[in-house]
Motif scaffolding. Sequence first.
Motif, short mmCIF file in Angstrom:
data_model
loop_
_atom_site.label_atom_id
_atom_site.label_comp_id
_atom_site.label_asym_id
_atom_site.label_seq_id
_atom_site.Cartn_x
_atom_site.Cartn_y
_atom_site.Cartn_z
N UNK A 86 0.50 -1.09 0.14
CA UNK A 86 0.18 0.14 -0.08
C UNK A 86 0.99 1.15 0.00
N UNK A 87 2.17 0.64 -0.25
CA UNK A 87 3.34 2.36 0.02
C UNK A 87 3.57 2.65 1.70
N UNK A 88 2.65 2.38 2.31
CA UNK A 88 3.19 1.97 4.14
C UNK A 88 3.37 1.25 5.15
N UNK A 89 3.75 1.13 5.72
CA UNK A 89 3.61 -0.18 6.31
C UNK A 89 2.53 -0.70 7.46
N UNK A 90 1.95 0.99 8.32
CA UNK A 90 1.01 0.10 8.47
C UNK A 90 -0.36 -0.20 7.38
N UNK A 91 -0.65 0.26 6.43
CA UNK A 91 -1.38 0.29 4.90
C UNK A 91 -0.67 -1.36 4.83
N UNK A 92 0.03 -1.48 4.84
CA UNK A 92 0.32 -3.37 4.86
C UNK A 92 -0.14 -3.98 5.38
N UNK A 94 -1.93 -3.72 7.61
CA UNK A 94 -3.88 -3.43 8.14
C UNK A 94 -4.06 -4.59 7.02
N UNK A 95 -3.60 -4.27 5.67
CA UNK A 95 -4.33 -5.18 4.92
C UNK A 95 -3.85 -6.66 5.07
N UNK A 96 -2.82 -7.10 5.07
CA UNK A 96 -2.66 -8.41 5.57
C UNK A 96 -3.61 -8.66 6.90
N UNK A 97 -3.07 -7.80 7.36
CA UNK A 97 -4.54 -8.64 8.67
C UNK A 97 -5.65 -8.97 8.75
N UNK A 98 -5.93 -7.82 7.85
CA UNK A 98 -8.00 -8.15 7.27
C UNK A 98 -7.89 -9.03 6.52
N UNK A 99 -6.76 -9.76 5.14
CA UNK A 99 -6.39 -10.76 4.66
C UNK A 99 -6.97 -12.05 4.50
N UNK A 100 -5.72 -12.30 6.00
CA UNK A 100 -5.45 -13.14 7.08
C UNK A 100 -6.54 -13.41 7.86
N UNK A 101 -7.62 -12.42 8.28
CA UNK A 101 -8.82 -12.73 8.95
C UNK A 101 -10.14 -13.26 8.02
N UNK A 102 -9.88 -12.89 6.87
CA UNK A 102 -10.70 -13.44 6.03
C UNK A 102 -10.13 -15.29 5.87
N UNK A 103 -9.42 -15.19 5.08
CA UNK A 103 -8.92 -16.45 5.48
C UNK A 103 -9.49 -17.25 6.16
N UNK A 175 -13.45 -12.07 13.41
CA UNK A 175 -11.97 -11.64 13.16
C UNK A 175 -12.66 -10.55 12.34
N UNK A 176 -13.04 -9.48 13.13
CA UNK A 176 -13.51 -7.75 12.16
C UNK A 176 -12.64 -7.02 11.84
N UNK A 177 -12.52 -6.35 11.19
CA UNK A 177 -11.80 -5.56 10.80
C UNK A 177 -11.48 -4.25 11.24
N UNK A 178 -12.21 -3.57 12.15
CA UNK A 178 -11.41 -3.35 13.56
C UNK A 178 -10.94 -3.91 14.45
N UNK A 179 -10.94 -4.81 14.66
CA UNK A 179 -9.94 -5.52 15.80
C UNK A 179 -8.75 -6.01 15.21
N UNK A 180 -9.15 -6.39 13.48
CA UNK A 180 -7.84 -5.91 13.43
C UNK A 180 -6.78 -4.50 12.91
N UNK A 181 -7.44 -4.15 12.74
CA UNK A 181 -6.74 -2.88 12.79
C UNK A 181 -5.66 -2.78 14.08
N UNK A 182 -7.19 -2.96 15.18
CA UNK A 182 -6.61 -2.52 16.86
C UNK A 182 -5.02 -3.26 17.19
N UNK A 183 -5.07 -5.05 16.69
CA UNK A 183 -3.73 -5.17 16.40
C UNK A 183 -2.68 -4.36 15.53
N UNK A 184 -3.20 -4.04 14.64
CA UNK A 184 -1.90 -3.14 13.84
C UNK A 184 -1.31 -1.78 14.48
N UNK A 185 -2.15 -1.89 15.19
CA UNK A 185 -1.94 0.00 16.41
C UNK A 185 -1.35 -0.78 17.70
#
Length: 190
Positions: A86-92, A94-103, A175-185
């Motif tokens: 995504x161009x940023x570590x945070x974005x990468x 967050x997207x990674x955690x969200x994709x893994x949660x979906x998987x 494994x919600x998107x909000x929760x996965x963003x919290x992990x990254x934070x």
Amino acid sequence: MSTPAPPSPHVGSRPGGRSARVRAAVQRATQELLADETNEPLTIPVVAARAGVHATTVYRRWGSIGELLTDVASSRFSGAIVVPDTGSLRGDLERYASDLAKDLGDPDSLPLVRATIGAGGEQGASACTRERQQQLEAILEREQARGNQTPTVQHVIDAVLAPLYYRAIFTDKALTPDWTRTLVSHVLPD
């Protein structure tokens, strides 16, 4: 005296041959049985019957249900998630955690992860997480190549990967998107 003919290119392993068809049938049967959620225990004879092969064939190739599940998991999770850029570590992350949660939330993935870890022990757990760790390493290495500081791989595993797997495997919590963003934070505070 005649010269011997060169060896046939088909001597030895046969890519796409019977062995590949048996492996595909056994892996498919294993995944179908796990998805069926029957009360019947997953055993090599049950898998072999579903795959339409003799149990001896399965025992010869895999040896145990743990080794079979490890092989199925390694195949299933190889390349299942694309490393985001995504161009940023945070974005990468967050997207990674969200994709893994979906998987992990996929009805075909979760039973396989649970069974593989249960029957395959440490080797099974590694089959389910090895590529995920490599993906995290790639994300962090790319960020370092951009000239930025990064947390250690182990810190990201402990803060992002471990909670995702724990919640997916041992709880019924979403494994919600909000929760996965919290992990990254927890790894990258604002």
